[in-house]
Design a protein around this motif. Sequence first.
Motif, PDB file in Angstrom:
ATOM      1  N   ASN A   1      -8.041   4.176   9.581  1.00 15.65           N
ATOM      2  CA  ASN A   1      -7.429   5.260   8.821  1.00 15.65           C
ATOM      3  C   ASN A   1      -6.167   4.817   8.097  1.00 15.65           C
ATOM      4  OD1 ASN A   1      -9.458   6.905   9.752  1.00 15.65           O
ATOM      5  ND2 ASN A   1      -8.250   7.719  11.445  1.00 15.65           N
ATOM      6  N   VAL A   2      -6.117   3.560   7.724  1.00 19.70           N
ATOM      7  CA  VAL A   2      -4.953   3.044   7.012  1.00 19.70           C
ATOM      8  C   VAL A   2      -4.962   3.591   5.590  1.00 19.70           C
ATOM      9  CG1 VAL A   2      -3.846   0.949   6.142  1.00 19.70           C
ATOM     10  CG2 VAL A   2      -4.870   0.965   8.417  1.00 19.70           C
ATOM     11  N   LYS A   3      -3.829   4.124   5.160  1.00 20.34           N
ATOM     12  CA  LYS A   3      -3.723   4.701   3.815  1.00 20.34           C
ATOM     13  C   LYS A   3      -3.205   3.680   2.796  1.00 20.34           C
ATOM     14  CE  LYS A   3      -1.925   8.875   1.669  1.00 20.34           C
ATOM     15  NZ  LYS A   3      -1.150  10.091   1.877  1.00 20.34           N
ATOM     16  N   ASN A   4      -2.221   2.901   3.203  1.00 19.98           N
ATOM     17  CA  ASN A   4      -1.599   1.910   2.322  1.00 19.98           C
ATOM     18  C   ASN A   4      -1.312   0.636   3.098  1.00 19.98           C
ATOM     19  OD1 ASN A   4      -1.275   3.832   0.135  1.00 19.98           O
ATOM     20  ND2 ASN A   4       0.429   4.687   1.281  1.00 19.98           N
ATOM     21  N   PHE A   5      -1.266  -0.477   2.376  1.00 19.18           N
ATOM     22  CA  PHE A   5      -0.816  -1.739   2.942  1.00 19.18           C
ATOM     23  C   PHE A   5       0.510  -2.109   2.290  1.00 19.18           C
ATOM     24  CE2 PHE A   5      -5.414  -2.352   3.684  1.00 19.18           C
ATOM     25  CZ  PHE A   5      -5.380  -2.724   5.019  1.00 19.18           C
ATOM     26  N   ILE A   6       1.381  -2.704   3.074  1.00 21.85           N
ATOM     27  CA  ILE A   6       2.622  -3.259   2.553  1.00 21.85           C
ATOM     28  C   ILE A   6       2.488  -4.771   2.643  1.00 21.85           C
ATOM     29  CG2 ILE A   6       5.129  -3.436   2.833  1.00 21.85           C
ATOM     30  CD1 ILE A   6       4.126  -0.583   2.164  1.00 21.85           C
ATOM     31  N   ILE A   7       2.625  -5.436   1.515  1.00 21.10           N
ATOM     32  CA  ILE A   7       2.609  -6.892   1.466  1.00 21.10           C
ATOM     33  C   ILE A   7       4.071  -7.304   1.305  1.00 21.10           C
ATOM     34  CG2 ILE A   7       1.738  -8.933   0.273  1.00 21.10           C
ATOM     35  CD1 ILE A   7      -0.465  -7.005   1.487  1.00 21.10           C
ATOM     36  N   SER A   8       4.577  -8.097   2.233  1.00 23.28           N
ATOM     37  CA  SER A   8       6.000  -8.431   2.199  1.00 23.28           C
ATOM     38  C   SER A   8       6.272  -9.816   2.762  1.00 23.28           C
ATOM     39  CB  SER A   8       6.787  -7.397   3.015  1.00 23.28           C
ATOM     40  OG  SER A   8       8.166  -7.696   3.012  1.00 23.28           O
ATOM     41  N   PHE A  98       7.007  -8.514  -2.339  1.00 26.83           N
ATOM     42  CA  PHE A  98       6.924  -7.176  -1.750  1.00 26.83           C
ATOM     43  C   PHE A  98       6.189  -6.239  -2.702  1.00 26.83           C
ATOM     44  CE2 PHE A  98       7.994  -2.833  -1.030  1.00 26.83           C
ATOM     45  CZ  PHE A  98       8.024  -2.716   0.347  1.00 26.83           C
ATOM     46  N   PHE A  99       5.166  -5.567  -2.196  1.00 26.35           N
ATOM     47  CA  PHE A  99       4.551  -4.457  -2.906  1.00 26.35           C
ATOM     48  C   PHE A  99       3.716  -3.635  -1.933  1.00 26.35           C
ATOM     49  CE2 PHE A  99       1.489  -7.911  -3.569  1.00 26.35           C
ATOM     50  CZ  PHE A  99       0.264  -7.321  -3.327  1.00 26.35           C
ATOM     51  N   ALA A 100       3.472  -2.398  -2.317  1.00 26.41           N
ATOM     52  CA  ALA A 100       2.604  -1.506  -1.543  1.00 26.41           C
ATOM     53  C   ALA A 100       1.334  -1.323  -2.354  1.00 26.41           C
ATOM     54  CB  ALA A 100       3.290  -0.161  -1.312  1.00 26.41           C
ATOM     55  N   ILE A 101       0.201  -1.295  -1.667  1.00 23.54           N
ATOM     56  CA  ILE A 101      -1.084  -1.157  -2.355  1.00 23.54           C
ATOM     57  C   ILE A 101      -1.959  -0.172  -1.589  1.00 23.54           C
ATOM     58  CG2 ILE A 101      -2.049  -3.193  -1.197  1.00 23.54           C
ATOM     59  CD1 ILE A 101      -3.619  -3.765  -3.848  1.00 23.54           C
ATOM     60  N   ASP A 102      -2.673   0.646  -2.336  1.00 20.28           N
ATOM     61  CA  ASP A 102      -3.598   1.611  -1.748  1.00 20.28           C
ATOM     62  C   ASP A 102      -4.662   0.852  -0.944  1.00 20.28           C
ATOM     63  OD1 ASP A 102      -6.362   3.068  -2.026  1.00 20.28           O
ATOM     64  OD2 ASP A 102      -4.853   4.642  -2.331  1.00 20.28           O
ATOM     65  N   ALA A 103      -4.847   1.247   0.316  1.00 19.54           N
ATOM     66  CA  ALA A 103      -5.751   0.525   1.219  1.00 19.54           C
ATOM     67  C   ALA A 103      -7.186   0.508   0.719  1.00 19.54           C
ATOM     68  CB  ALA A 103      -5.690   1.129   2.623  1.00 19.54           C
ATOM     69  N   SER A 104      -7.672   1.629   0.196  1.00 16.12           N
ATOM     70  CA  SER A 104      -9.066   1.670  -0.264  1.00 16.12           C
ATOM     71  C   SER A 104      -9.271   0.792  -1.496  1.00 16.12           C
ATOM     72  CB  SER A 104      -9.503   3.109  -0.539  1.00 16.12           C
ATOM     73  OG  SER A 104      -8.750   3.670  -1.596  1.00 16.12           O
ATOM     74  N   VAL A 105      -8.265   0.712  -2.337  1.00 18.57           N
ATOM     75  CA  VAL A 105      -8.346  -0.140  -3.527  1.00 18.57           C
ATOM     76  C   VAL A 105      -8.288  -1.610  -3.117  1.00 18.57           C
ATOM     77  CG1 VAL A 105      -7.194  -0.796  -5.679  1.00 18.57           C
ATOM     78  CG2 VAL A 105      -7.375   1.619  -5.052  1.00 18.57           C
TER      79      VAL A 105
END
Length: 187
Positions: A1-8, A98-105
């Motif tokens: 159920n992850v909504k977003n990922f943070i790449i950092s 660093f960026f946030a990305i939509d998990a489904s995308v």
Amino acid sequence: NVKNFIISNPDIEISEESFSKIINKLNQKKYAAVSGLVLNPDNSIPRNFSWKLPKYRDILIETFITTTLLFQKLGISRFYNQDVTEKYKSVEVLSGCFFAIDASVFEQIGFFDESTFLYYEENNIFSSLHKLGYSSIVVTNAPLVHYGGTSTKKNINSYFKMQKIYSNSEKKYLINYFFIIKNVSFL
């Protein structure tokens, strides 16, 4: 159920306020990936806070120091202008620090390209997003500080080893996104 990922990267400093602005913008579902304005430790904006997807011509230009310097002198660059005055800046590639990305995308594009390490990862991700019609944005009033390469320098202390990793990643980008033949030697 992850909504977003943070790449950092581990050498990032970001406030809760900036983090909230980035996540709120991403949750509006208008953009696939969102970042804040990347700053150097002295609060200056680095040249590579975001950039345009490299075209084959850009990679050829950057192969030689003379053409790189010539194009810089002429003001021709794939990097965006550092004079950021608007609240949101639509960009092709966000800095991988660093960026946030939509998990489904992110899942739709197959996550990270496992054949690429350290360099060109952003170009691979954002090229895939671009091909699917997704866009990315920098929230310029959400600053974050990147201490720049401290983890890389600690773990890869040889200039030649870094160049080899860079060259291999660049080659994979050319093969995967420009369909360049695989047996071409780049280094």
